[in-house]
Design an enzyme around this catalytic site. Structure first.
Site, PDB file in Angstrom:
ATOM      1  N   PHE A  49      15.141  -2.535  -1.642  1.00 15.59           N
ATOM      2  CA  PHE A  49      14.082  -3.178  -0.853  1.00 15.59           C
ATOM      3  C   PHE A  49      12.981  -3.597  -1.813  1.00 15.59           C
ATOM      4  CE2 PHE A  49      10.278  -3.864   1.479  1.00 15.59           C
ATOM      5  CZ  PHE A  49      10.722  -4.563   2.580  1.00 15.59           C
ATOM      6  N   ASP A  60      10.737  -1.596 -10.254  1.00 13.86           N
ATOM      7  CA  ASP A  60       9.854  -1.814  -9.106  1.00 13.86           C
ATOM      8  C   ASP A  60       9.302  -0.454  -8.694  1.00 13.86           C
ATOM      9  OD1 ASP A  60       8.648  -2.146  -6.681  1.00 13.86           O
ATOM     10  OD2 ASP A  60      10.171  -3.481  -5.842  1.00 13.86           O
ATOM     11  N   LYS A  93       0.808  -1.599  -3.596  1.00 13.63           N
ATOM     12  CA  LYS A  93       0.440  -0.591  -2.596  1.00 13.63           C
ATOM     13  C   LYS A  93      -0.786   0.241  -2.997  1.00 13.63           C
ATOM     14  CE  LYS A  93       5.096  -0.325  -0.591  1.00 13.63           C
ATOM     15  NZ  LYS A  93       4.969  -1.106   0.621  1.00 13.63           N
TER      16      LYS A  93
HETATM   17  C1  LIG Z   1       9.795  -0.931  -3.727  1.00 17.67           C
HETATM   18  C2  LIG Z   1       9.062  -1.999  -2.983  1.00 17.67           C
HETATM   19  N1  LIG Z   1       8.902  -3.206  -3.535  1.00 17.67           N
HETATM   20  C3  LIG Z   1       8.232  -4.180  -2.910  1.00 17.67           C
HETATM   21  C4  LIG Z   1       7.696  -3.997  -1.657  1.00 17.67           C
HETATM   22  C5  LIG Z   1       6.979  -5.110  -0.965  1.00 17.67           C
HETATM   23  O1  LIG Z   1       5.610  -4.869  -0.899  1.00 17.67           O
HETATM   24  P1  LIG Z   1       4.691  -5.711   0.115  1.00 17.67           P
HETATM   25  O2  LIG Z   1       5.034  -5.242   1.499  1.00 17.67           O
HETATM   26  O3  LIG Z   1       3.285  -5.360  -0.282  1.00 17.67           O
HETATM   27  O4  LIG Z   1       5.012  -7.142  -0.090  1.00 17.67           O
HETATM   28  C6  LIG Z   1       7.837  -2.740  -1.032  1.00 17.67           C
HETATM   29  C7  LIG Z   1       7.297  -2.507   0.322  1.00 17.67           C
HETATM   30  O5  LIG Z   1       7.638  -1.576   1.007  1.00 17.67           O
HETATM   31  C8  LIG Z   1       8.538  -1.720  -1.714  1.00 17.67           C
HETATM   32  O6  LIG Z   1       8.726  -0.517  -1.157  1.00 17.67           O
END
Ligand SMILES: Cc1ncc(COP(=O)(O)O)c(C=O)c1O
Length: 413
Positions: A151, A236, A265
């Site tokens: 994700f 990530d 976040k």
């Molecule tokens: C590992 C990871 N990458 C990217 C994102 C995307 O972040 P955003 O919702 O701020 O676009 C998330 C969101 O849950 C995430 O958990």
């Protein structure tokens, strides 16, 4: 129902709020039926004054607690100075923010963005450009290898390399240039990397998949493969990073150093969206003026908040709390195995439990937890995630675990 623009919300009942959202907000979420109006530390309060322990912490965006006094003070000072200049002009928070964040994770440069998805998108662009300009990949052929169950966000390019049917279906045509291999399978990864591969993009711990930890040796094997093939290792850490797992980066638990680190976040302190691509100049240096940007990325308010977050992380206090309290949470959850819980996975203060499907769904458990004053989020049918703000206290963790025990006993009938 209708509301007058600017009218005070206090006159609305919970039913009114839920009806307004149902009628006027796109149905892209199926939120628990609660209407929150305040938050302090690990707790949130609904419009009827009922308090709930927040065991999601906005998917770890609220790692430092709701209304963290240090973060609010930094934001307030900046609100009175200047909040937005665009990157057409310089400002006095940008340089310090980038330097301090880069130093926190041992890199040289930062590309500031806003949401997590933007950081991922930006990294995809940077990796492709690096691939053409530095690695020498033939024009238009760059490939990026990702993991099954990933994700990384919701944009068209990002869902192009998701294997979740809900995330993908009917949103095509999809962006080409990605290969998906099973998370944890280093041999499959080795087979997928070829001379067109510019990057391997992974969550070191897969959050949305249900706090899936990498198998022993996997991340080290990824690092070794990337180094050997001249491929960027992009981690990530948007959800796993910034103290949640008991370290500044989850990768540190596995003693690996990625080439590119994606943060988001918690970097915004629960106040503003702040994300970043962090890497050395050899990688981020491929971007030239006009090739990438964002009106809001690196704005003064975001940078001021981000700097406070970085300085709070620099002490290691929150990482220690996550370790200590994570052990408490883990012990409590382990005691529920065989009592409605089949499996527990956790790292630091980030846990997921699989509920015995015979008892009901994760969603049902979360609805029942709501009635017991605990907010948690289900994922993938039978999993419930628990990730309270890192300011939570041990007795509050006990409260959440007791509530889960009661809920599971009720569900067992
Ligand atoms: C590992 C990871 N990458 C990217 C994102 C995307 O972040 P955003 O919702 O701020 O676009 C998330 C969101 O849950 C995430 O958990």
């Amino acid at each position: 129902m209708t509301v007058t623009a600017g009218a005070p919300v206090d006159a609305l009942t919970p039913v009114d709020h839920l009806a307004l959202v149902d009628e006027h907000a796109a149905h892209n979420y199926s939120s628990l039926p609660v209407v929150l109006s305040r938050g302090e530390g690990a707790w949130v309060t609904d419009i009827d004054g009922r308090r709930y322990l927040d065991c999601l912490a906005a998917y770890s965006a609220v790692n430092f607690g709701h209304g963290n006094p240090r973060i609010l003070a930094a934001a307030r000072i900046q609100l009175d100075r200047v909040t937005l200049t665009s990157r057409a002009f310089g400002h006095d928070q940008l340089g310090p923010f980038c330097a301090e964040l880069a130093a926190l994770v041992g890199k040289q440069m930062v590309l500031p963005m806003n949401t997590g998805a933007e950081a991922v998108e930006s990294a995809v662009k940077v990796a492709r450009k690096w691939g053409y300009q530095v690695k020498g990949v033939p024009a238009g052929q760059a490939s990026i290898v990702v993991a099954g169950g990933n994700f990384h966000g919701r944009t068209t390019t990002i869902i192009s390399f998701s294997d979740d049917p809900d995330a993908r279906a009917d949103f095509g045509p999809y962006t080409p240039g990605f290969r998906i291999v099973a998370f944890g399978d280093a041999d499959a990864l080795a087979d997928a990397i070829d001379e067109t591969t510019v990057a391997v993009l992974l969550e070191p711990v897969q959050g949305e998949a249900g706090v899936i930890l990498p198998p022993p040796g996997y991340l080290a094997a990824v690092r070794e493969l990337c180094t050997r093939t001249g491929t960027l290792f992009i981690a990530d850490e948007i959800q796993s990073g910034l103290a949640r797992t008991g370290a500044t980066l989850a990768c540190q638990h596995y003693a690996v150093t990625p080439d590119v680190i994606l943060l988001g976040k918690a970097l915004g302190g629960g106040v503003v969206p702040v994300s970043a691509v962090v890497a050395d100049a050899e990688v981020l240096g491929v971007l030239r003026p006009g090739q990438h940007g964002s009106t809001f990325g690196g704005n003064p308010l975001a940078c001021a908040v981000g700097r406070e977050v970085v300085s709070m992380l620099a002490t290691g206090e929150y990482q220690s709390r996550a370790n200590l309290l994570g052990a408490t949470l883990r012990a409590g959850l382990d005691a529920l195995v065989g009592h409605g819980v089949t499996t527990v996975r956790s790292l630091g203060l980030w846990a997921a439990v699989d509920i015995d499907p015979a008892l009901g769904t994760g969603r049902e458990a979360c609805e029942r937890l709501l009635a017991h004053g605990v907010l948690a989020k289900d994922t993938h049918g039978s999993t419930v995630r628990l990730a309270p703000p890192l300011v939570v206290e041990a007795d509050e963790i006990g409260f959440a675990v007791d509530a889960l025990g009661t809920v599971l006993a009720d569900m067992a009938g």
